[in-house]
Design an enzyme around this catalytic site. Structure first.
Site, mmCIF file in Angstrom:
data_model
loop_
_atom_site.group_PDB
_atom_site.id
_atom_site.type_symbol
_atom_site.label_atom_id
_atom_site.label_comp_id
_atom_site.label_asym_id
_atom_site.label_seq_id
_atom_site.Cartn_x
_atom_site.Cartn_y
_atom_site.Cartn_z
ATOM 1 N N GLU A 230 93.981 30.078 54.510
ATOM 2 C CA GLU A 230 93.995 30.855 55.747
ATOM 3 C C GLU A 230 93.022 30.258 56.758
ATOM 4 O OE1 GLU A 230 93.201 34.880 54.465
ATOM 5 O OE2 GLU A 230 95.254 35.124 53.748
ATOM 6 N N CYS B 269 100.823 28.574 53.679
ATOM 7 C CA CYS B 269 101.236 29.243 52.450
ATOM 8 C C CYS B 269 101.123 28.302 51.243
ATOM 9 C CB CYS B 269 102.677 29.706 52.554
ATOM 10 S SG CYS B 269 102.980 30.993 53.776
ATOM 11 N N CYS C 41 108.654 29.669 54.307
ATOM 12 C CA CYS C 41 108.674 28.936 53.031
ATOM 13 C C CYS C 41 110.087 28.851 52.477
ATOM 14 C CB CYS C 41 107.731 29.582 52.028
ATOM 15 S SG CYS C 41 105.997 29.236 52.411
ATOM 16 N N ASN D 268 97.285 29.182 49.084
ATOM 17 C CA ASN D 268 97.250 29.506 50.504
ATOM 18 C C ASN D 268 95.886 29.149 51.079
ATOM 19 O OD1 ASN D 268 96.244 31.759 49.013
ATOM 20 N ND2 ASN D 268 96.636 33.152 50.709
ATOM 21 N N GLU E 203 103.281 27.806 48.859
ATOM 22 C CA GLU E 203 104.514 27.059 48.584
ATOM 23 C C GLU E 203 104.565 25.766 49.387
ATOM 24 O OE1 GLU E 203 104.110 30.256 49.367
ATOM 25 O OE2 GLU E 203 105.846 31.459 48.767
ATOM 26 N N CYS F 44 107.794 33.767 51.866
ATOM 27 C CA CYS F 44 108.037 34.243 53.229
ATOM 28 C C CYS F 44 109.205 33.464 53.840
ATOM 29 C CB CYS F 44 106.767 34.082 54.082
ATOM 30 S SG CYS F 44 106.436 32.391 54.600
#
Ligand SMILES: [Zn+2]
Length: 137
Positions: free
Chosen positions: A45, A54, A96, A43, A56, A93
Protein backbone atom coordinates in the site's frame (compact mmCIF):
# COMPACT_ATOMS: atom_id res chain seq x y z
CA UNK A 1 -8.28 -27.97 -13.19
CA UNK A 2 -4.89 -27.02 -11.75
CA UNK A 3 -5.39 -27.18 -8.01
CA UNK A 4 -4.28 -24.35 -5.78
CA UNK A 5 -4.23 -25.99 -2.35
CA UNK A 6 -0.47 -26.64 -2.49
CA UNK A 7 0.06 -22.93 -3.21
CA UNK A 8 -1.96 -21.82 -0.20
CA UNK A 9 0.86 -22.08 2.39
CA UNK A 10 3.06 -19.98 0.10
CA UNK A 11 0.31 -17.37 -0.20
CA UNK A 12 -0.10 -17.40 3.58
CA UNK A 13 3.65 -16.78 3.99
CA UNK A 14 3.61 -13.98 1.42
CA UNK A 15 0.77 -12.26 3.27
CA UNK A 16 3.03 -11.95 6.31
CA UNK A 17 5.33 -9.69 4.25
CA UNK A 18 2.52 -7.32 3.22
CA UNK A 19 2.88 -3.59 3.64
CA UNK A 20 -0.68 -2.73 4.63
CA UNK A 21 -0.66 0.06 7.25
CA UNK A 22 -3.80 1.69 5.83
CA UNK A 23 -6.25 -1.13 5.21
CA UNK A 24 -4.59 -3.57 7.65
CA UNK A 25 -5.65 -6.28 5.22
CA UNK A 26 -2.57 -8.42 4.64
CA UNK A 27 -2.81 -10.22 1.31
CA UNK A 28 -0.46 -12.76 -0.21
CA UNK A 29 -0.60 -14.52 -3.55
CA UNK A 30 1.37 -17.50 -4.77
CA UNK A 31 1.22 -18.71 -8.35
CA UNK A 32 2.48 -21.64 -10.35
CA UNK A 33 3.61 -20.92 -13.87
CA UNK A 34 3.20 -23.27 -16.80
CA UNK A 35 6.90 -24.11 -16.28
CA UNK A 36 6.08 -25.44 -12.79
CA UNK A 37 7.94 -22.69 -10.93
CA UNK A 38 6.24 -20.80 -8.12
CA UNK A 39 6.29 -17.07 -7.41
CA UNK A 40 4.77 -15.00 -4.65
CA UNK A 41 3.67 -11.45 -4.04
CA UNK A 42 2.09 -9.38 -1.31
CA UNK A 43 0.09 -6.18 -1.29
CA UNK A 44 2.10 -2.97 -1.05
CA UNK A 45 0.00 0.00 0.00
CA UNK A 46 0.89 3.66 -0.19
CA UNK A 47 -0.21 6.84 1.56
CA UNK A 48 -1.42 7.94 -1.84
CA UNK A 49 -3.99 5.19 -1.63
CA UNK A 50 -4.78 4.70 -5.30
CA UNK A 51 -1.23 3.65 -6.23
CA UNK A 52 -1.15 0.63 -3.94
CA UNK A 53 -0.32 -2.73 -5.54
CA UNK A 54 -2.27 -5.94 -5.04
CA UNK A 55 -0.60 -9.24 -4.13
CA UNK A 56 -1.74 -10.94 -7.32
CA UNK A 57 -0.15 -8.36 -9.60
CA UNK A 58 3.00 -8.34 -7.45
CA UNK A 59 3.26 -12.13 -7.95
CA UNK A 60 2.71 -11.74 -11.69
CA UNK A 61 5.49 -9.14 -11.82
CA UNK A 62 7.85 -11.52 -10.00
CA UNK A 63 6.99 -14.28 -12.47
CA UNK A 64 7.51 -12.07 -15.53
CA UNK A 65 10.80 -10.82 -14.11
CA UNK A 66 12.00 -14.42 -13.70
CA UNK A 67 10.56 -15.99 -16.86
CA UNK A 68 10.23 -13.07 -19.25
CA UNK A 69 7.35 -12.38 -21.61
CA UNK A 70 6.75 -16.09 -22.23
CA UNK A 71 5.36 -16.48 -18.69
CA UNK A 72 2.01 -18.26 -18.58
CA UNK A 73 -0.06 -18.69 -15.42
CA UNK A 74 -1.23 -22.15 -14.43
CA UNK A 75 -2.71 -21.55 -10.96
CA UNK A 76 -2.77 -18.90 -8.24
CA UNK A 77 -3.82 -18.92 -4.59
CA UNK A 78 -4.75 -15.79 -2.68
CA UNK A 79 -4.70 -15.51 1.11
CA UNK A 80 -5.82 -12.55 3.17
CA UNK A 81 -5.75 -11.90 6.90
CA UNK A 82 -7.08 -9.06 9.02
CA UNK A 83 -5.02 -7.27 11.68
CA UNK A 84 -5.91 -10.00 14.21
CA UNK A 85 -4.60 -12.75 11.94
CA UNK A 86 -8.02 -14.06 11.02
CA UNK A 87 -8.38 -15.40 7.46
CA UNK A 88 -10.65 -13.21 5.36
CA UNK A 89 -12.63 -14.07 2.22
CA UNK A 90 -10.92 -11.96 -0.45
CA UNK A 91 -11.31 -12.88 -4.11
CA UNK A 92 -9.22 -11.00 -6.72
CA UNK A 93 -10.29 -7.40 -7.37
CA UNK A 94 -11.41 -6.31 -10.83
CA UNK A 95 -7.99 -5.02 -11.88
CA UNK A 96 -6.33 -8.28 -10.86
CA UNK A 97 -8.94 -10.33 -12.72
CA UNK A 98 -7.97 -8.45 -15.86
CA UNK A 99 -4.25 -8.94 -15.09
CA UNK A 100 -4.76 -12.67 -14.51
CA UNK A 101 -6.61 -13.03 -17.79
CA UNK A 102 -3.65 -11.54 -19.66
CA UNK A 103 -1.46 -14.50 -18.67
CA UNK A 104 -3.95 -17.31 -18.24
CA UNK A 105 -6.79 -18.38 -20.40
CA UNK A 106 -7.56 -21.45 -18.35
CA UNK A 107 -5.73 -20.99 -15.04
CA UNK A 108 -7.27 -21.89 -11.70
CA UNK A 109 -7.76 -19.20 -9.05
CA UNK A 110 -8.09 -20.25 -5.40
CA UNK A 111 -9.25 -18.09 -2.51
CA UNK A 112 -11.26 -18.27 0.67
CA UNK A 113 -14.92 -18.01 -0.26
CA UNK A 114 -17.57 -16.09 1.61
CA UNK A 115 -18.80 -19.35 3.15
CA UNK A 116 -15.38 -19.97 4.70
CA UNK A 117 -14.38 -22.79 2.37
CA UNK A 118 -11.49 -22.79 -0.09
CA UNK A 119 -12.90 -21.92 -3.50
CA UNK A 120 -11.35 -22.76 -6.87
CA UNK A 121 -12.62 -21.27 -10.11
CA UNK A 122 -11.33 -20.71 -13.62
CA UNK A 123 -10.07 -17.27 -14.62
CA UNK A 124 -12.69 -17.12 -17.37
CA UNK A 125 -15.51 -17.37 -14.82
CA UNK A 126 -14.11 -14.43 -12.82
CA UNK A 127 -14.04 -12.14 -15.85
CA UNK A 128 -16.45 -13.41 -18.50
CA UNK A 129 -16.19 -10.36 -20.78
CA UNK A 130 -12.65 -9.18 -20.06
CA UNK A 131 -10.90 -6.61 -22.20
CA UNK A 132 -8.63 -7.89 -24.96
CA UNK A 133 -6.72 -5.37 -27.07
CA UNK A 134 -7.70 -5.92 -30.71
CA UNK A 135 -4.80 -7.11 -32.84
CA UNK A 136 -5.72 -5.23 -36.03
CA UNK A 137 -5.15 -1.66 -34.84
ZN1 LIG B 1 -6.26 -6.69 -6.99
Amino acid sequence: MNHTTSLRPLADAASRQAYAPYSRLHVGAALRSASGATYSGCNVENGSLSIGLCAERAAIAAAVLAEGPAFRLSAIAISAFNSHGRAMPVPPCGACRQALQEFAGDATVGFLGGDGSWTEVGVESLLPHGFVLPEDL
